[in-house]
Design an enzyme around this catalytic site. Structure first.
Site, PDB file in Angstrom:
ATOM      1  N   HIS A 150      -7.664  -5.798   0.426  1.00  0.00           N
ATOM      2  CA  HIS A 150      -6.460  -5.021   0.718  1.00  0.00           C
ATOM      3  C   HIS A 150      -5.740  -5.638   1.913  1.00  0.00           C
ATOM      4  CE1 HIS A 150      -4.172  -1.399   0.038  1.00  0.00           C
ATOM      5  NE2 HIS A 150      -4.181  -1.127   1.316  1.00  0.00           N
ATOM      6  N   SER A 166       0.822  -1.204   0.000  1.00  0.00           N
ATOM      7  CA  SER A 166       0.000   0.000   0.000  1.00  0.00           C
ATOM      8  C   SER A 166       0.862   1.263   0.000  1.00  0.00           C
ATOM      9  CB  SER A 166      -0.952  -0.065   1.196  1.00  0.00           C
ATOM     10  OG  SER A 166      -2.082   0.675   0.916  1.00  0.00           O
TER      11      SER A 166
END
Ligand code: GTR
Length: 427
Positions: free
Chosen positions: A406, A268
């Site tokens: 995620h 990320s």
């Protein structure tokens, strides 16, 4: 009892400056227009046409000598800010022991840099305990401290700022309760069993991920003078990249790892750093930006996922103060993220994604690697390889999406290791 390694005596090593294909922060940039004067470009800027003078780039030399330096300047000027090109680094081995029942060697190296006034960078090196040759090394940032990667009391507890959501965090400080709290993201025993090393760094040692940074009050910012206009000052992503480069300074001089096979990997916001560092530093041999999203491997011009308006609003300290001027005006950017990927060429790059991680925009990342591929091809690589819609994972330039959202976990590491083993050979 952990076995103390014979080299555990604290040793201080002052590293010579290794040649670094880094940007120059001191070059004046008078020719770059104000954002309001930039031409609209609805299509992605062509990788092989210069911004200044619209010159066509048709040889590896022209790419390296003209287009790549221009792109690095454009990214620093309009997106990330300028960071110091080099800093003297001093390495001190604090501890060198085997842990995890003898399966892992843990070496704690403390880096001081510059004039020594900035907080030290604590590198947790996890190594195969009986390597017959120096292993390739994954270099990664983590938000919560190296002690959260594995539940072992030998691993130093971070004394840097931690977010309140980190395991064991009390009043933004790490506590013993956080040990191993993020171990499911870091299968250290598997990584070393496959013959790789992991160099982990708590990102707060470089710059805490808080909004104070817009005033440049903490982390490395107040300890370095970068001679640029306020709108081009380095944000937190550039600061982390600077710190990663200082760790590279150490790794290329540490005979316990193969300094020619350094892999930046990150999840990320740390995936953005894994990509930016590789784009600016050719000592990094491979990059794996995982779910790196906007400001990482996906396109700013993509209409999917996180917009510039969203990212600059939520995280005003990540980029420079010019980037928000492109909020809702992405088509005026003279660069897009495929060009950051192209700067890694011809070194292997894998952009990994999750099918349900729409905020990080997997389709935008696929378009970005497709648009970077001509540069890989110019530099003699076969670039991205597709069979219909299927992307060949092992190609030099690759994209992969697995089921799920995620996150970072064992399945992702299996993919990273497969890619790294293909390019570096099984260890
Ligand atoms: C999100 C941010 C993304 C990504 C992510 C993360 O909130 O919008 O760009 O960086 O955080 O780092 O987990």
């Amino acid at each position: 009892m952990p076995r103390r390694h014979p080299l555990s005596v604290a040793a201080v090593l002052i590293l010579a400056f290794a040649p670094c294909a880094c940007s120059s922060a001191s070059e004046p940039l008078p020719e770059l227009p104000a954002v309001s004067e930039l031409p609209r470009r609805d299509e992605l800027p062509d990788a092989l046409t210069t911004f200044i003078g619209a010159r066509s780039i048709d040889s590896p030399d022209a790419w390296r000598d003209v287009r790549a330096p221009e792109l690095r300047r454009l990214f620093q000027h309009y997106v990330y800010g300028f960071w110091p090109t080099t800093a003297e680094v001093r390495s001190e081995v604090i501890k060198d022991v085997t842990i995890a029942g003898g399966k892992v060697r843990y070496k704690h190296v403390r880096l001081t840099h510059g004039d020594g006034s900035a907080p030290p960078i604590n590198v947790a090196l996890f190594l195969p305990p009986a390597a017959t040759r120096a292993p390739p090394v994954f270099l990664a940032l983590d938000p919560c401290g190296n002690h959260t990667l594995i539940a072992d009391p030998e691993v130093a507890l971070s004394s840097a700022w931690v977010d309140g959501l980190c395991p064991g965090a009390v009043d933004n400080k790490a506590t013993e309760a956080g040990r191993g709290g993020r171990a499911e993201r870091w299968p250290i025993a598997l990584i070393v069993e496959r013959g790789f090393a992991l160099a982990a760094v708590h990102e707060s040692d470089i710059d805490p991920d808080n909004r104070d940074d817009t005033s440049f009050a903490d982390g490395v910012h107040p300890h370095y003078q970068v001679d640029v206009a306020p709108a081009q000052r380095w944000g937190t992503i550039a600061a982390w990249t600077f710190g990663v480069q200082r760790v590279v300074d150490h790794l290329v001089a540490d005979s316990d790892v193969d300094g020619k096979r350094i892999i930046t990997v990150g999840h990320s916001r740390r995936g953005k750093v894994a990509l930016l560092a590789a784009a600016f530093d050719e000592r990094i041999a491979m990059a794996i930006p995982h779910q790196s999203g906007t400001g990482g491997a996906t396109l700013s011009r993509s209409s999917l996922g996180e917009s510039l308006f969203a990212i600059n609003g939520l995280f005003p300290h990540w980029f420079n103060d010019t980037f928000p001027l492109f909020n809702n005006k992405e088509v005026f950017l003279p660069v897009d993220q495929h060009l950051l990927i192209a700067l890694v060429a011809p070194r292997p790059l894998l952009a990994t994604n999750g099918d349900d991680d729409s905020w990080a925009d997997p389709p935008g990342a696929l378009r970005a690697v497709e648009a970077a591929s001509p540069v890989y091809e110019l530099l003699g690589s076969s670039g991205l390889q597709k069979n219909g819609n299927d992307v060949l994972l092992e190609a030099d330039l690759s994209w992969h999406s697995r089921p799920g959202g995620h996150s970072l976990g064992l399945e992702d590491w299996q993919t990273f290791l497969r890619f790294a083993e293909h390019h570096f050979g099984a260890q």
